[in-house]
Scaffold this active site. Structure first.
Site, PDB file in Angstrom:
ATOM      1  N   HIS A 162      39.893  61.224  43.227  1.00 49.33           N
ATOM      2  CA  HIS A 162      40.807  60.737  44.272  1.00 49.33           C
ATOM      3  C   HIS A 162      40.397  59.348  44.773  1.00 49.33           C
ATOM      4  CE1 HIS A 162      42.339  64.869  44.397  1.00 49.33           C
ATOM      5  NE2 HIS A 162      41.078  65.247  44.472  1.00 49.33           N
ATOM      6  N   SER A 283      43.494  30.602  40.299  1.00 46.29           N
ATOM      7  CA  SER A 283      44.763  30.584  41.018  1.00 46.29           C
ATOM      8  C   SER A 283      45.350  29.184  40.992  1.00 46.29           C
ATOM      9  CB  SER A 283      44.540  31.026  42.473  1.00 46.29           C
ATOM     10  OG  SER A 283      45.666  30.737  43.274  1.00 46.29           O
ATOM     11  N   LYS A 289      39.634  31.448  43.777  1.00 47.43           N
ATOM     12  CA  LYS A 289      39.967  32.725  43.159  1.00 47.43           C
ATOM     13  C   LYS A 289      39.457  32.833  41.717  1.00 47.43           C
ATOM     14  CE  LYS A 289      42.283  35.644  44.344  1.00 47.43           C
ATOM     15  NZ  LYS A 289      43.748  35.692  44.261  1.00 47.43           N
ATOM     16  N   GLU A 296      44.727  43.152  34.220  1.00 44.47           N
ATOM     17  CA  GLU A 296      46.071  43.344  34.768  1.00 44.47           C
ATOM     18  C   GLU A 296      47.122  43.328  33.662  1.00 44.47           C
ATOM     19  OE1 GLU A 296      46.586  40.443  37.851  1.00 44.47           O
ATOM     20  OE2 GLU A 296      44.757  41.063  38.892  1.00 44.47           O
TER      21      GLU A 296
END
Length: 466
Positions: A162, A283, A289, A296
């Site tokens: 979980h 970024s 970043k 992804e």
């Protein structure tokens, strides 16, 4: 291709006039099935060689055709074949170019063959090759995971349920979980390959041919294990395409799960790992970043693979026997699946093998005893206490620990005894994560001996990998 040649699709041989441009625009498939030129040409060479061996075409003509098809293949590979929408598909492009090279001899090639069994063969040859490519890429990622597992055999971290910290495991055991998933993927691709590796050539449009073909000879020449047994099924069957798409989809789902953990673990909130800069992006606006785009994109590719599978299933669900033109639309999802999967596997393999795992951060995430609450309950079970009773006692200890602001591992022996009379002072020794793993040596468990055995097993299994 000779630009001056007036192109007329061979499929209009019995029709008058030319096709309406709107039908041509709808019908053309060369933009998709052009990728099958190598399979199409291999099939044609095996077919015409068999025709010559059977005395159906002159052997000299067959030799000229085979040699010319080698040239056509080279021209396709070099991008010298200009796609002409009026020629409709890859089969027609190959045959038209062949005619320019060998003249009327090209007409021998189509004896005893329909575009229906021809495209069915092309797809089966593609599926066999696609399975091999996917298998090789799976091995490369498995080897990357295995190398990191060997390097982190003793690195401890929380296992999660979980998305909550649960019990301690080793990083090696965690990474080997993905090796197991990918190992099952390899088995699936092997099964898809086995079922796909039969030749439908000789099925014709739907009812075979009166010519004395040697179907088995053609299959052997193509490296296939046998021939299909029902001509109606052979030209309309797309099971292997669907199975390949399923294998790609499920493998992509496994990569998506791995990608999700990479995304989580590379955040500052987790801090378990750092991707090499070569496998991260920045970024366009925020210069500080470092984004884990490789992970992804792995998640995003899974959605695409699932869509390909659903597309193929929906396409065939209500088709009557035998061939129907709907099946032309199977090329894009079929061709996309292995290509996208191999790209994703190789990118993730590079990301995994160059990543840095932060053992000290993982060890700190285990906390000070919370992940070992089940060990305390099993301590009581070993002393004859029913598990539910033991579970309740440790639950009371956990609640007290939270109220007192002291972790479970810092409770005193007297405090443990207050939660259940069977707790002795030796319960304090249960709050050592390394000791906890040493007590977990059942087959498949994360105990050090079990992990070492699994590392050896997979090292041996992948030693002959592609």
């Amino acid at each position: 291709m000779n630009a001056k040649t007036k192109a007329k699709p061979i499929s209009r041989a019995a029709l008058s006039g030319e096709a309406d441009p709107r039908l041509v625009a709808l019908s053309v498939s060369i933009q998709d099935d052009g990728a099958l030129y190598e399979e199409d040409i291999r099939g044609s060479q095996a077919h015409v060689s068999m025709l010559a061996a059977q005395g159906i075409v002159p052997k000299a003509a067959a030799r000229r055709i085979v040699a010319a098809l080698d040239q056509v293949c080279d021209e396709f590979a070099a991008g010298k074949i200009a796609f002409d929408p009026s020629l409709e598909d890859v089969h027609t492009h190959v045959e038209r170019r062949l005619g320019e090279l060998v003249g009327k001899d090209a007409g021998y090639l189509h004896a005893g063959r329909s575009r229906n069994d021809q495209v069915a063969l092309d797809e089966r040859l593609f599926i066999v090759r696609g399975c091999d490519r996917c298998d090789g890429a799976l091995v490369r990622l498995m080897q990357a995971l295995l190398a990191q597992a060997k390097a982190h055999e003793k690195t401890l971290l929380p296992g999660y349920t979980h998305l909550q910290r649960a019990q301690p495991v080793s990083l090696a055991h965690h990474l080997l979980a993905y090796v197991e998933m990918l190992g099952r993927d390899r088995e699936r691709f092997a099964e898809v390959r086995r079922r796909a590796a039969v030749s439908p050539l000789g099925s014709g449009a739907l009812a075979g041919t009166t010519l004395p073909l040697d179907r088995e000879r053609t299959a052997r020449a193509l490296g296939l294990a046998g021939v299909t047994q029902n001509s109606l099924d052979a030209v309309s069957d797309r099971d292997s395409a669907i199975e390949l798409s399923f294998a790609c989809a499920l493998a992509s789902v496994h990569l998506s799960r791995l990608g999700e953990e990479v995304v989580l673990w590379t955040t500052r909130e987790f801090g378990f790992m750092t991707l090499d800069d070569a496998f991260a992006t920045g970024s366009s606006l925020m210069p500080q970043k470092k984004n884990s785009d490789v992970a992804e994109l792995s998640r995003g590719r899974a959605a695409r693979a699932i869509g390909d599978l659903v597309s193929l299933l929906a396409m065939v669900k209500n088709l009557p026997l035998a061939y129907n033109r709907d099946l032309q639309e199977d090329k894009r999802p079929l061709l996309d699946g292995p290509r996208a999967l191999v790209l994703t596997l190789d990118a993730l393999a590079g990301a995994v093998e160059t990543a840095t795992f932060h053992a000290e951060v993982m060890r700190a995430a285990l906390g000070d005893g919370e992940a070992l609450a089940t060990d305390a309950a099993e301590y009581l079970v070993e002393k004859g206490v029913p598990f539910r009773e033991a579970h309740e006692a440790v639950g009371k200890a956990a609640a007290f620990s939270t109220r007192a602001g002291r972790p479970l591992a810092r409770l005193t022996a007297a405090e443990w005894a207050s939660f259940h009379p069977r707790f002795g002072a030796d319960v304090l020794r249960r709050f050592d994560p390394a000791e906890s793993l040493r007590r977990r040596e059942l087959p498949g468990a994360p105990g050090p001996k079990q992990v070492k055995a699994q590392l050896a097993r997979w090292s041996k299994a992948l030693r002959g990998g592609r």
